[in-house]
Design a protein around this motif. Structure first.
Motif, PDB file in Angstrom:
ATOM      1  N   ASP A 100       0.789  -1.232  -0.056  1.00 22.03           N
ATOM      2  CA  ASP A 100      -0.026   0.116  -0.107  1.00 22.03           C
ATOM      3  C   ASP A 100       0.925   1.156   0.144  1.00 22.03           C
ATOM      4  OD1 ASP A 100      -2.185  -1.514   0.037  1.00 22.03           O
ATOM      5  OD2 ASP A 100      -2.623  -1.446   2.184  1.00 22.03           O
ATOM      6  N   GLU A 101       1.866   1.136   0.920  1.00 24.68           N
ATOM      7  CA  GLU A 101       2.696   2.392   0.827  1.00 24.68           C
ATOM      8  C   GLU A 101       3.569   2.492  -0.370  1.00 24.68           C
ATOM      9  OE1 GLU A 101       4.144   2.425   5.555  1.00 24.68           O
ATOM     10  OE2 GLU A 101       4.845   0.835   4.166  1.00 24.68           O
ATOM     11  N   GLU A 104       1.113   4.043  -2.984  1.00 23.00           N
ATOM     12  CA  GLU A 104       0.887   5.558  -2.657  1.00 23.00           C
ATOM     13  C   GLU A 104       2.295   6.233  -3.002  1.00 23.00           C
ATOM     14  OE1 GLU A 104       0.848   8.037   1.707  1.00 23.00           O
ATOM     15  OE2 GLU A 104      -0.423   6.423   1.438  1.00 23.00           O
ATOM     16  N   ALA A 107       2.275   6.430  -6.792  1.00 28.20           N
ATOM     17  CA  ALA A 107       1.311   7.490  -7.426  1.00 28.20           C
ATOM     18  C   ALA A 107       1.664   8.997  -7.251  1.00 28.20           C
ATOM     19  CB  ALA A 107      -0.251   7.204  -6.505  1.00 28.20           C
ATOM     20  N   GLY A 108       2.273   9.067  -6.181  1.00 30.23           N
ATOM     21  CA  GLY A 108       2.756  10.682  -5.916  1.00 30.23           C
ATOM     22  C   GLY A 108       3.956  10.948  -7.015  1.00 30.23           C
ATOM     23  N   GLN A 148      -0.075   0.901 -12.328  1.00 30.77           N
ATOM     24  CA  GLN A 148      -0.626   2.356 -12.448  1.00 30.77           C
ATOM     25  C   GLN A 148      -0.745   3.168 -13.743  1.00 30.77           C
ATOM     26  OE1 GLN A 148       0.308   5.083  -9.159  1.00 30.77           O
ATOM     27  NE2 GLN A 148       0.300   3.374  -7.639  1.00 30.77           N
TER      28      GLN A 148
END
Length: 151
Positions: A100-101, A104, A107-108, A148
């Motif tokens: 999950d990290e 994140e 994505a950033g 992604q």
């Protein structure tokens, strides 16, 4: 506080004094890998902490792969030894990110760089790896970037 290499040397001396054979052997192999990296190339040089971390990551990955290979070959005792060596090396590595990290952080990085589409996989990977900064294996990061970018 000294450098990571100094910490490895200090811990090696402590392990030798306490007669911890596994830790002593593992740290000796690790320091040998660091010294080999220092003299690789056209000129010998001292490694930065980030470069030492990269060597440690590579050594840890070697131990995981060897443990898997030994376990698949039915050599459980040798696989356990490789896992134990990997755990000793992992003490010096930053805490690994969860899936999950990683999602994140990736994505950033993709948003900040304005990356979209599989055609930008190379630059997107470079940005994501810089954002992760050694806290996750490249394969896990690449899989997340691929996932992604294909959305």
């Amino acid at each position: 506080m000294g450098t990571l290499k100094d910490r490895l040397n200090d811990d090696l001396h402590t392990a030798m004094k306490s007669r911890d054979e596994l830790t002593t052997a593992t740290l000796r192999m690790t320091l040998a890998a660091v010294r080999n990296a220092e003299v690789a190339g056209s000129q010998a040089r001292a490694l930065s902490d980030d470069e030492v971390l990269a060597v440690l990551s590579k050594e840890s990955k070697k131990r995981r792969e060897a443990a898997t290979a030994f376990a698949d070959a039915g050599r459980g005792e040798q696989a356990a030894k490789e896992r134990s060596e990997g755990e000793i090396i992992d003490r010096y590595l930053p805490k690994q990110l969860s899936d999950d990290e990683i999602a994140e952080v990736v994505a950033g990085a993709l948003t900040a760089g304005g990356f979209s589409g599989k055609a930008q996989m190379g630059p997107a990977m470079k940005a994501a790896q810089a954002a992760v900064a050694g806290r996750a294996e490249g394969g896990r990061v690449a899989a997340e970037v691929r996932r992604q970018l294909s959305i």
